[in-house]
Design a protein around this motif. Structure first.
Motif, PDB file in Angstrom:
ATOM      1  N   GLU A  54      24.938  31.831  47.094  1.00 24.01           N
ATOM      2  CA  GLU A  54      25.887  31.180  46.192  1.00 24.01           C
ATOM      3  C   GLU A  54      25.285  31.281  44.797  1.00 24.01           C
TER       4      GLU A  54
ATOM      5  N   GLN B  55      25.230  22.297  50.718  1.00 24.31           N
ATOM      6  CA  GLN B  55      26.395  23.181  50.773  1.00 24.31           C
ATOM      7  C   GLN B  55      27.221  22.987  52.040  1.00 24.31           C
TER       8      GLN B  55
ATOM      9  N   TYR C 292      30.933  27.123  54.814  1.00 25.75           N
ATOM     10  CA  TYR C 292      29.952  28.206  54.743  1.00 25.75           C
ATOM     11  C   TYR C 292      29.414  28.595  56.120  1.00 25.75           C
TER      12      TYR C 292
ATOM     13  N   GLY D 108      23.309  34.250  53.168  1.00 28.56           N
ATOM     14  CA  GLY D 108      24.453  33.949  52.319  1.00 28.56           C
ATOM     15  C   GLY D 108      23.970  33.387  50.995  1.00 28.56           C
TER      16      GLY D 108
ATOM     17  N   VAL E 172      22.717  26.250  57.247  1.00 25.81           N
ATOM     18  CA  VAL E 172      23.327  26.100  55.922  1.00 25.81           C
ATOM     19  C   VAL E 172      22.620  24.936  55.252  1.00 25.81           C
TER      20      VAL E 172
ATOM     21  N   GLU F 100      31.946  30.899  57.557  1.00 25.32           N
ATOM     22  CA  GLU F 100      31.890  32.138  56.787  1.00 25.32           C
ATOM     23  C   GLU F 100      30.673  32.980  57.200  1.00 25.32           C
TER      24      GLU F 100
ATOM     25  N   LEU G  25      30.744  32.773  49.623  1.00 24.76           N
ATOM     26  CA  LEU G  25      29.378  33.298  49.628  1.00 24.76           C
ATOM     27  C   LEU G  25      29.401  34.810  49.498  1.00 24.76           C
TER      28      LEU G  25
END
Length: 169
Positions: A64, A97, A102, A62, A93, A105, A3
């Motif tokens: 993508e 995903q 993630y 975040g 999230v 992260e 990300l």
């Protein structure tokens, strides 16, 4: 794919709409993010960001491929005795995903951001018991520091503990 992250001191209309979608979809997929599934998008949109303070709280998003897929809020306690700590809220999230790392992260990035905030030495969060979330947060470096039994009522006879976790920076 990793990300990319951006912090936002406030959320504009388009980004707000996308974050409401993530929040709604994640809740309806079983996420414990302040609502009980099923939740309507309109409910989340009306209530979602009312408790956050523009200019004091930070929205960490975040992305993508340029699209928001995860977010959390780094909340200022607005209390002098807690100036050294921030509270993480609404760790989300998008379900499409999930399982890619993630969430971890996102938490690492929140830690990095917090370390760069003047005087911040600690991160706190709460999570809903009964889902194993405390194990995920433990793997991310948080320690359980307390638990309030039956604090959260998610159904007529379904009470969950509210678990308090902390990380020293």
């Amino acid at each position: 794919m990793a990300l990319t992250f951006r912090t936002h001191p406030e959320i504009d209309g388009d980004l707000r709409s996308r974050l409401v979608d993530i929040w709604t979809d994640a809740t309806n997929a079983g996420g414990a993010i302040g609502y009980i599934a099923p939740v309507e998008r309109e409910t989340v949109d009306a209530e979602a960001f009312t408790s956050f303070s523009v200019g004091r709280d930070l929205f960490l998003v975040g992305y993508e491929d340029g699209e928001p897929v995860a977010f959390l809020v780094i909340v200022d306690h607005r209390f002098a005795l807690k100036d050294h700590a921030r509270l993480l809220k609404t760790v989300a999230v998008h379900p499409k995903q999930q399982g890619r790392g993630y969430g971890a992260e996102l938490l690492r990035e929140a830690e990095r951001v917090a370390r760069n905030l003047d005087g911040v030495e600690m991160l706190l969060l709460t999570c809903r018991g009964g889902l194993g979330l405390e194990h995920f947060y433990s793997k991310c470096g948080y320690t359980e520091v307390g638990r309030v039994p039956r604090m959260l009522r998610v159904g007529a006879d379904d009470y969950r503990d509210e678990i308090h976790m902390a990380m020293s920076l």
